[in-house]
Design an enzyme around this catalytic site. Structure first.
Site, PDB file in Angstrom:
ATOM      1  N   HIS A   1     -10.156   0.933  -2.359  1.00 54.19           N
ATOM      2  CA  HIS A   1      -8.404   1.014  -2.127  1.00 54.19           C
ATOM      3  C   HIS A   1      -7.736  -0.290  -3.354  1.00 54.19           C
ATOM      4  CE1 HIS A   1      -4.771   0.925  -0.410  1.00 54.19           C
ATOM      5  NE2 HIS A   1      -4.393  -0.104   0.356  1.00 54.19           N
TER       6      HIS A   1
ATOM      7  N   CYS B   1       1.167  -1.177  -0.368  1.00 55.88           N
ATOM      8  CA  CYS B   1      -0.149   0.040  -0.122  1.00 55.88           C
ATOM      9  C   CYS B   1       0.999   1.480   0.283  1.00 55.88           C
ATOM     10  CB  CYS B   1      -1.155  -0.321   1.276  1.00 55.88           C
ATOM     11  SG  CYS B   1      -1.764  -1.882   0.956  1.00 55.88           S
TER      12      CYS B   1
END
Lengths: 472, 401
Positions: free
Chosen positions: B345, B85
């Site tokens: 996401h 991430c």
């Protein structure tokens, strides 16, 4: 004087009431409940439990052989005893052997172990037995079969129950059978099997042994022997000339069920738990003949009391809420196709990590003394390189540091309880909690290690240690 | 060691809406985000001298070629980066270093992910400390939630919150993010929710429920960067931002296995924050930052990140949440964009998307005027990949030149 030096047993925590089975099939199936292995258990993992209970306090390095008897091995080709040996952290240079194909295996193994000790090829030999047979749904076997395990340490010193004599008979009689391609056991008309099998073969073998020893059935304090169900078991006792009320050790049909190969051994563990020095115990296994043993209990019995055995395991249970949960645990249906990537395993990884996976060795840094798992080259506390000694973690208990309960994990029993445990004596272990009641899990809870089937992947049963609330 | 502060400027940005784009492939996402950035900066693809592209899913593309082929960049250096991430932050860091070294004068940083072709929700694999068939409770889907949930349980226990109090506190974070996201046209889940909605949502991994979690989806973000001295040649209006600091901290892992790991602090976030605060000369982030876009893959992630970033004292998030300090109009708005919670996401795209939020806020171009912040000078974009005890954190601090 060869005999039983120590004993141990295991009963899985889950129980299914016969009422739940009856209400599923809308019929009467008798009273009581049966013990059901968790989805992450099989005969091998239950064998490990019984062996570790039996070895409680014993020097594991003194064990020279391990015989494992079961009619429900996790692999048809691939030994179970070798994995049990590794998980129990027994020496590598010992004889391991699986004995199968007959419910009589535990008696055969006992005889083989006694012979090995007598011959001097082993100082101590372990005889373990376990069963996790899957009965056909809605069959008589279904209500009857239970899961469990037992283990005995056989040796010639510190003997708690001396084996005075044994008698073995082989018979081509066929009662229950299962071909490799069969999913479930088959049997013949029950009246034939009872009259010609159970009521003759084992009682006749017992009579032959008593006659050989010049003994009378009345001299037996307690008899621990195989029977297919409570009624036949009682009839067999009568055929042996025993008083069902006083001389027969309960075979736990109402509370555990027929545990096959492990039934007589578990019954003997029950008898040893209550035995006093001087008692005479009869122990008999049945299947394709019979093995009968006469044991005389010694003063040493008082020194091997601290076992979970039958009594403590029996008292520690979680009821399955429905037949459906049992179907899930035993994988009795074809399920919805998973949308997730298939699980995998890797034999080279498992091989090179074997010391850490099976006996669960962590390492202690010689520079900073911190215990860590899994294996590292560089210490995760002080960054010292390659300066470790091995520490066995499988016999540690610990306290839950934190946990979470995953409702969507690839796991039969949901939620999957991810658990971080601070081990007594140092080290932190990240694992899955099994055999748990989710309403009772809390930070700080005491847990212990248990050897389980972590996952099925790449066509293999992949065994590893999980944690569970301290069982009993 | 020299600071990168103010050496590099972002002169153009683009960002696709984030969502489940059944009719878009990676090329669509890359083209949409990149061309918005080209047009914003007034440049053409042929002007780009080098590029960094970040994505996390190995199933959808390989190497830097995906970017070159999507945009038809002609034989220039394209570097694929992947730091979970933290990937988006890593593309910007790579681009900034390329410019600061003066090896290139105009570069492109693109982050994207296309996760909804997989056939299941959640992320593909969440490995334990090292790939292992049985250790670490078996890597599998859903693992990310369960692993963050370990931190929630421990946070509650450490700070004396009952599970009910804890869940209620976390719920307020999701409520706040959804309020913000409902006003952001590029967000995915644009509806307001209540604390009761969060508490009544199905459990995913106790104590976290569905509305404590962000979803994964599809999206892309892009930035065009040059050295600050050249910025006015692209944007004579002066409406560009400069990089104040970039930080990446790869944790040594094994937190879950280390007895001195608390589960209530993101150590990697603390380390990356030290890097960027040093570089940017930030002494008091709570006072100096105009806004913070914080990695809120789960409600507990935002709570602990705010504490680990020094925006809030350890154990004091409760007071901030209850006083509304992180809301629009509060002392320091956190996830004014709506956060991962509202956007979803697509891991590689989120870092750039967070910088894009600051860029638009700074320019006074928040798409819905009701969510336009005032006096926007300094912003922080934070992401962390992995799971508690095993993170890589990427932080980008940007601000007025």
């Amino acid at each position: 004087m060869v005999g039983v030096v120590s004993y141990g047993a295991y009963i899985p925590i889950y129980r299914l009431s016969r009422e739940a089975i009856g209400s599923m099939w809308v019929k009467e199936v008798g009273k009581g409940e049966k013990a059901v292995a968790n989805a992450d258990e099989d005969s091998l993992t239950m064998g490990v439990e019984a062996v570790l209970d039996c070895l409680n306090g014993a020097d594991r390095r003194r064990v020279d052989a391990l015989y494992f008897a079961t009619a429900s091995p996790p692999y048809v080709e691939k030994q179970s005893a070798s994995i049990i040996r590794a998980a129990a952290d027994l020496r590598e240079d010992i004889l391991t052997m699986d004995i199968g194909h007959s419910l009589r295996g535990a008696g055969c193994a006992m005889r083989a172990a006694m012979d090995a000790v007598r011959a001097g090829s082993a100082k101590q030999a372990l005889v373990a037995s376990a069963e996790c047979r899957v009965p056909a749904p809605n069959s008589d076997f279904e209500a009857n079969f239970g899961d469990g395990a037992a283990a005995f340490l056989i040796g010639d010193s510190d003997v708690a129950a001396v084996v005075e004599a044994s008698y073995h008979v082989s018979s081509e009689f066929v009662d229950v059978w299962k071909k490799p391609e069969d999913t479930y056991m088959q049997t013949w008309e029950d009246r034939f099997i009872r009259d010609e099998g159970y009521l003759k073969i084992l009682p006749q073998a017992v009579s032959a042994l008593l006659k050989k020893q010049g003994m009378n059935p009345k001299e037996i304090t307690k008899a621990a022997f195989y029977g297919p169900d409570a009624r036949t078991h009682a009839a067999m006792a009568r055929a042996m000339g025993l008083d069902a009320k006083t001389q027969v050790q309960s075979a736990l049909f109402d509370s555990v069920g027929n545990t096959g190969t492990a039934l007589a051994p578990m019954t003997l563990v029950s008898a040893l738990e209550e035995a006093k020095a001087g008692d005479t115990l009869l122990y008999a296994t049945y299947g394709d003949g019979a093995d009968v043993f006469l044991l005389r209990v010694t003063e040493q019995i008082e020194k091997v009391r601290d076992r979970r055995g039958i009594k403590r395991h029996l008292a520690s249970k979680l009821m399955l809420p429905s037949y459906g949960k049992y179907v899930e645990l035993r994988d009795l249906m074809e399920w919805e196709q998973g949308r997730r990537p298939a699980r995998r395993s890797s034999l080279p990884v498992i091989w090179r990590e074997r010391e850490h996976l099976f006996p669960l060795y962590g390492q202690k840094c010689r520079s900073c003394q911190n215990i860590q798992y899994p294996r590292q080259r560089v210490c995760i506390y002080c960054q010292a390189k390659d300066n470790f000694e091995l520490v066995r973690l499988s016999d540690k208990q610990g306290k839950v540091f934190t946990f979470s309960m995953d409702q969507r994990a690839m796991e039969v029993v949901l939620p999957k309880v991810f658990t971080v445990v601070d081990l007594d004596g140092g080290g932190r272990f990240y694992s899955v909690m099994t055999d748990r009641d989710t309403s009772n899990i809390a930070v700080g809870m005491k847990v212990e290690m248990t050897f389980r089937r972590q996952l099925e992947g790449s066509g293999l049963h992949n065994y590893f240690w999980r944690v569970r609330p301290v069982r009993c | 060691m020299e600071s990168l502060k103010d050496k590099v400027a972002i002169v153009g940005m683009g960002c696709t809406p984030f969502g489940e784009f059944w009719d878009k492939d990676p090329v669509d996402l890359i083209v949409d985000a990149s061309y918005e950035a080209f047009e914003d900066a007034g440049v053409e693809p042929k002007d780009i001298q080098a590029a960094w592209v970040g994505y996390t899913s190995a199933d959808t593309a390989m190497t830097g070629i995906i970017l070159a082929s999507a945009l038809q960049l002609q034989f220039i250096p394209v570097t694929r980066v992947e730091n979970a991430c933290g990937t988006g932050a890593e593309t910007i860091r790579g681009a900034a270093l390329g410019l600061a070294s003066k090896a290139y004068d105009l570069v492109l940083a693109v982050g994207w992910d296309k996760l909804k072709d997989a056939g299941f929700g959640g992320i593909g694999q969440a490995f334990p400390g090292k790939w292992h068939p049985v250790y670490g409770a078996a890597p599998e889907i859903g693992g990310a939630v369960a692993r963050y949930a370990l931190a929630a349980t421990r946070y509650f226990s450490t700070y004396g919150l009952s599970p009910d109090e804890g869940k209620r506190l976390l719920a307020q974070i999701s409520v706040k993010s959804h309020y913000n996201g409902a006003r952001n046209p590029k967000a995915w889940l644009r509806r307001q929710i209540t604390v009761e909605d969060v508490l009544n949502a199905p459990l995913i991994a106790w104590p976290l429920g569905l509305l404590d979690c962000c979803g994964v989806n599809d999206g892309a973000s892009a930035a065009i960067l040059c050295r600050t001295e050249d910025a006015r040649s692209f944007r004579p209006d002066g409406d560009y931002i400069t990089i104040k600091g970039v930080g990446i901290a790869c944790g040594p892992g094994w937190g879950k296995e280390r007895t001195n790991y608390s589960f209530t602090t993101w150590e990697e976030t603390e380390a990356a924050a030290r890097q960027v605060y040093d570089m940017a000369g930030i002494k008091n982030p709570r006072k100096e930052l105009s806004m913070a876009e914080v990695h809120d893959c789960f409600s507990i992630a935002e709570l602990i990140a705010a504490e680990s970033l020094g925006i809030c004292e350890k154990g004091r998030a409760k007071e901030d949440i209850q006083s509304g300090a992180w809301e629009q109009g509060g002392e320091i708005p956190i996830n004014i964009s709506g956060g991962l919670k509202s956007f979803g996401h697509p891991a590689g795209a989120s870092g750039g998307r967070e910088v894009y939020e600051f860029y638009k806020q700074f320019q006074g171009k928040a798409e819905d005027s009701s969510r336009q912040l005032k006096d926007v000078r300094l912003g922080l974009a934070h992401n962390q990949g992995g799971h508690p005890g095993n993170f890589v954190c990427g932080i980008t601090v940007v601000g007025e030149p």
